[in-house]
Design an enzyme around this catalytic site. Structure first.
Site, PDB file in Angstrom:
ATOM      1  N   ASP A 211       0.861  -1.184   0.000  1.00  0.00           N
ATOM      2  CA  ASP A 211       0.000   0.000   0.000  1.00  0.00           C
ATOM      3  C   ASP A 211       0.896   1.231   0.000  1.00  0.00           C
ATOM      4  O   ASP A 211       1.832   1.322   0.785  1.00  0.00           O
ATOM      5  CB  ASP A 211      -0.871  -0.025   1.258  1.00  0.00           C
TER       6      ASP A 211
ATOM      7  N   GLU B 104      -0.470  -1.188  -5.722  1.00  0.00           N
ATOM      8  CA  GLU B 104      -1.613  -0.342  -5.997  1.00  0.00           C
ATOM      9  C   GLU B 104      -1.298   0.531  -7.210  1.00  0.00           C
ATOM     10  O   GLU B 104      -0.252   1.166  -7.271  1.00  0.00           O
ATOM     11  CB  GLU B 104      -1.817   0.460  -4.724  1.00  0.00           C
TER      12      GLU B 104
ATOM     13  N   CYS C 235     -13.317 -10.242   6.786  1.00  0.00           N
ATOM     14  CA  CYS C 235     -14.624 -10.798   6.430  1.00  0.00           C
ATOM     15  C   CYS C 235     -15.122 -10.283   5.084  1.00  0.00           C
ATOM     16  O   CYS C 235     -16.136 -10.753   4.577  1.00  0.00           O
ATOM     17  CB  CYS C 235     -15.639 -10.511   7.538  1.00  0.00           C
TER      18      CYS C 235
ATOM     19  N   ASP D 172      -3.353   1.102   6.932  1.00  0.00           N
ATOM     20  CA  ASP D 172      -2.465   0.769   5.820  1.00  0.00           C
ATOM     21  C   ASP D 172      -2.269  -0.738   5.694  1.00  0.00           C
ATOM     22  O   ASP D 172      -2.160  -1.283   4.595  1.00  0.00           O
ATOM     23  CB  ASP D 172      -1.098   1.445   5.994  1.00  0.00           C
TER      24      ASP D 172
HETATM   25 ZN    ZN Z   1     -14.758  -7.587   8.911  1.00  0.00          ZN
END
Ligand code: ZN
Length: 386
Positions: free
Chosen positions: A178, A262, A317, A343
């Site tokens: 990043d 990136e 998630c 970051d």
């Molecule tokens: Zn999460």
């Protein structure tokens, strides 16, 4: 090909010789240009050099290959001009070169010799000029193809190009990177690489020098001096930055076999003034370029990734969260409550996305191959049935 840049350490007399050589090359270039006028070919102009030497005996004091390179320079300038024209740019004619626009001259194939001395300075021998102290801070690998002598901010350098090919080896790890705001970069292993501290020092030096320049009277000698000082600091910053990016990219390639980075839209970031200095400093584009370039010879894969939502998505998630303010350094997932540095979260997302993209590309390559194979088979069948 590798190009090395070494500083030359000249005494007054040696410097004068280089100045004269540079000046004769400039005049040669201008003579050739005035003679050219679209009438002659490269070879005809080359022959004209011999005539010129009769009229301008000082040209005999310059190695003949060096003068021939001015012909080369002239025709290469012509061809880039016509390329621009073809692209639809409005271009004028080639201009005569004034003193401030002529900074280099080149020994091509012959007329030079490098001598390692094991003393404070090594030596560069240039035909018709003599021995010049040079500091070879790196081993020169391969056969030397050409040496360009360059004057920049009152210092002299030799750019040495050889035919050597760089061999690198890559590492075994896979990372996502990043381009941070506070840190220079942050990777998915949790490492932060900061901008070197001395950058700040240079920037305050620059500010002082610029302020002092703005106070000087136009056309004055002290203004000229102040301008040189500003240029020197700019050069120092550029060199330090380049050095940092070179070392960092080499380290990353050495440690990893897969790097997801990136793809930054520099323009967008520059419009946020808070970021402008950091991003300009960081010169992310250059790091990305060096990584791609070095990866190729090392067998490492560098994958560009669209950075959209990489700061908003939870790397654990996958839930998309609200946009974080620039000041918010922590990412807290609204669904799984995972708390992680902003970051670091981005770097993990970039790695995951990069790997996904890389495997998709691989799959689409195979698919193309399968399709091609299938269409060839059906062609063969239709041919057979005819
Ligand atoms: Zn999460």
């Amino acid at each position: 090909m590798i190009t090395y840049k070494f500083r030359l350490y000249l005494k007054k007399a040696e410097e004068e010789k280089l100045e004269i050589a540079k000046e004769v090359c400039r005049q040669t270039y201008n003579h050739l240009l005035s003679e050219l006028n679209g009438r002659y070919t490269k070879n005809e102009i080359q022959n004209y050099l011999l005539d010129l030497k009769v009229c301008y005996p000082e040209m005999n004091e310059i190695h003949s290959k060096v003068l021939q390179m001015e012909n080369q320079r002239l025709f290469s300038n012509l061809s880039s001009l016509s390329k621009l024209k073809k692209k639809g740019h409005k271009v004028g004619r080639l201009r005569f070169k004034g003193k401030n626009w002529f900074k280099t001259f080149t020994y091509n194939q012959s007329g030079f010799k490098l001598i390692k001395t094991n003393k404070r300075y090594d030596l560069l021998h240039l035909s018709k000029i003599g021995y010049i102290p040079i500091k070879l801070h790196r081993e020169v690998e391969g056969n030397i193809k050409n040496i360009t002598i360059k004057k920049s901010n009152e210092k002299w350098y030799a750019s040495i190009t050889t035919d050597a090919i760089i061999k690198r080896e890559c590492g075994t790890k896979e990372i996502g990177i990043d381009a941070g705001i506070m840190n220079y970069i942050y990777d998915s292993e949790g490492n932060a690489y900061e901008n070197p501290k001395h950058f700040d020092k240079y920037h305050s030096e620059l500010k002082t020098a610029q302020q002092s320049l703005s106070r000087k009277n136009k056309g004055s000698n002290s203004r000229k001096k102040a301008r040189i000082k500003v240029a020197k600091i700019h050069e120092k910053i550029a060199n330090a930055r380049d050095d940092f990016i070179h070392k960092l990219s080499a380290k990353l390639i050495k440690e990893n076999k897969f790097i997801a980075i990136e793809k930054l839209n520099i323009k967008n970031l520059m419009s946020i003034s808070y970021n402008a200095k950091n991003i300009a400093d960081a010169s992310w584009g250059k790091l990305s370029c060096y990584l791609h370039y070095k990866a190729e010879s090392a067998g490492c894969v560098v994958q560009d990734v669209d950075p959209a939502y990489t700061t908003m998505d939870c790397s654990f998630c996958g839930t998309r969260n609200n946009k974080l303010e620039i000041s918010q350094r922590k990412f807290v997932c609204k669904k799984c409550n995972k708390e992680i540095s902003r970051d670091y979260n981005s770097a993990l997302n970039i790695l995951a996305r990069g790997k996904e993209l890389a495997s998709m590309e691989k799959a689409s390559n195979t698919e193309q191959f399968v399709q091609q194979d299938a269409s060839m088979k059906s062609e063969a069948i239709s041919l057979n049935s005819k």
